[in-house]
Enzyme design. Structure first.
Site, PDB file in Angstrom:
ATOM      1  N   TYR A   1      30.180  54.387  75.451  1.00  0.00           N
ATOM      2  CA  TYR A   1      30.470  55.248  76.594  1.00  0.00           C
ATOM      3  C   TYR A   1      31.473  54.619  77.559  1.00  0.00           C
ATOM      4  O   TYR A   1      31.847  55.244  78.551  1.00  0.00           O
ATOM      5  CB  TYR A   1      29.185  55.576  77.354  1.00  0.00           C
TER       6      TYR A   1
ATOM      7  N   LYS B   1      20.356  47.688  66.104  1.00  0.00           N
ATOM      8  CA  LYS B   1      20.588  47.871  64.673  1.00  0.00           C
ATOM      9  C   LYS B   1      21.259  46.604  64.161  1.00  0.00           C
ATOM     10  O   LYS B   1      22.406  46.612  63.683  1.00  0.00           O
ATOM     11  CB  LYS B   1      21.460  49.111  64.441  1.00  0.00           C
TER      12      LYS B   1
ATOM     13  N   ASP C   1      16.517  53.115  63.973  1.00  0.00           N
ATOM     14  CA  ASP C   1      16.026  54.168  63.089  1.00  0.00           C
ATOM     15  C   ASP C   1      14.514  54.070  62.916  1.00  0.00           C
ATOM     16  O   ASP C   1      13.804  55.079  62.918  1.00  0.00           O
ATOM     17  CB  ASP C   1      16.750  54.152  61.744  1.00  0.00           C
TER      18      ASP C   1
ATOM     19  N   ASP D   1      20.389  56.686  74.880  1.00  0.00           N
ATOM     20  CA  ASP D   1      20.619  58.109  75.104  1.00  0.00           C
ATOM     21  C   ASP D   1      19.805  58.933  74.115  1.00  0.00           C
ATOM     22  O   ASP D   1      19.158  59.932  74.474  1.00  0.00           O
ATOM     23  CB  ASP D   1      22.115  58.403  74.952  1.00  0.00           C
TER      24      ASP D   1
ATOM     25  N   ASP E   1      15.885  61.123  74.896  1.00  0.00           N
ATOM     26  CA  ASP E   1      15.664  62.549  74.650  1.00  0.00           C
ATOM     27  C   ASP E   1      14.471  62.762  73.723  1.00  0.00           C
ATOM     28  O   ASP E   1      13.685  63.703  73.908  1.00  0.00           O
ATOM     29  CB  ASP E   1      16.918  63.189  74.055  1.00  0.00           C
TER      30      ASP E   1
END
Length: 353
Positions: A140, A191, A224, A248, A252
């Site tokens: 971002y 990750k 994941d 992010d 959610d």
């Protein structure tokens, strides 16, 4: 002695205006009869402002916002596909600009399943955790570009920026939150098996800071795997710290687990207090129901409670959360308007101790 708090209010667009109105009503109800008063300044920014004037965030208004102690933010965005907004990029030009310029490096998103609220999970267990998302780096940061745009040979890059400075300050903030919570557990999510360079820096810094906090249990999950565990056993989490993009996505998902993003509060925090921090629901401007007073303002109200916490008014924040908890437990399935939800939460606010 009376304390005056300078509060910048940016209702924005769509339902942002409606839910912010109710959050302000709750703020006033909690502070009534006390020695804290709010000195509000409203800034009309967002898609509607852009369409009317071509302005997104004028420098003079950004400077004026910077003079406040906190920002109460509604939501921004116009009707999807509106050709007049094609090149506006309101979110990056307003929301992300405030986050980056005001060093909101700690995006804090609590996830709690309140009594009376149905989770999307069949057997959620006790859900009460906090996601601490790095807010000023990662993909971002805007480090990238397009080469040969619009041709068959187009190349697009979006570079994930990770600095030791940025990682350390968010990790330290996450540990400070974990120290304040009963379970004292921190899970860092990345990750590392694929993103080996940034992952190695995150791992080194987490291990260094963890050594300074021997009372905090620390574990790691690939992002994941974290999505799987968050669905199968969200009760295992206490504090999660992660980078901007992973955060992010996970926040959610956390919102869905906690009953939907209509209940999801958010604080974009500048822990160093060099600029005002910003508190906002995360549900967007919902132009399809704007003006109909259908939106649930609970997320905006819970965000206001986070603002109280940040301003050192923990008791006031707890009174807001207790009122929300009481309202959600008693709400039932009957549809209520935005002001009716505000009325019910105000009615549930406990008297000042």
């Amino acid at each position: 002695m009376t304390r005056t708090i300078k509060l910048a209010v940016i209702p924005g667009d769509g339902i942002g205006v409606e839910v912010t109105e109710q959050a302000n009503r709750v703020l006033d109800a909690v502070l009534a009869g006390g020695d804290v008063v709010l000195d509000r300044t409203e800034f009309k920014l967002g898609a509607e402002r852009f369409l009317a004037t071509g302005d997104t965030l004028p420098a003079a208004e950004q400077a004026a916002i910077a003079e406040h102690e906190a920002i109460l933010f509604g939501a921004v965005g116009g009707v999807p596909g509106d050709p007049r907004l094609k090149n506006a990029n309101i979110e990056r030009g307003l929301l992300l600009k405030l986050r980056f310029d005001f060093e909101h490096y700690a995006n804090v998103r609590p996830c709690a399943l309140f009594p009376g609220v149905e989770s999307t999970l069949k057997h959620p267990g006790e859900v009460d955790f906090v996601v601490v998302r790095e807010g000023t780096e990662g993909p971002y940061a805007g480090n990238g570009g397009r080469l040969r745009a619009g041709t068959p040979n187009e190349v697009s890059t979006e570079v994930s920026v990770n600095t030791a400075f940025g990682i350390e300050r968010i990790v330290r903030h996450a540990f400070s939150i974990a120290e304040q919570r009963d379970r004292k557990k921190l899970t860092w999510v990345h990750k590392t098996n694929v993103l080996v360079h940034s992952g190695a820096t995150w791992q080194r810094i987490v291990e260094t800071v963890a050594a300074e906090h021997p009372g905090i249990a620390v574990d790691y999950m690939h992002v994941d795997a974290a999505t799987i565990h968050m669905v199968q056993n969200p009760a295992q989490f206490d504090v999660i710290v992660t980078d901007n993009l992973f955060g992010d996505i996970l926040t959610d998902l956390a919102g869905a687990i906690g009953g939907g993003i209509g209940l999801a509060a958010s604080g974009s925090i500048n822990p160093d207090r060099t600029f005002p921090s910003m508190f906002e629901p995360v549900h967007g401007s919902a132009p399809d129901i704007a003006g109909q007073q259908k939106a649930d303002p609970t997320a905006a109200i819970l965000s206001a409670a986070l603002m109280f916490d940040h301003l050192g008014l923990q008791a006031e924040g707890d009174r807001v959360r207790d009122a929300v908890r009481a309202d959600l437990a008693a709400r039932g399935t009957a549809a209520r308007s935005t002001p009716e939800v505000g009325d019910a939460i105000i009615a549930a606010i406990a008297p000042r101790a």
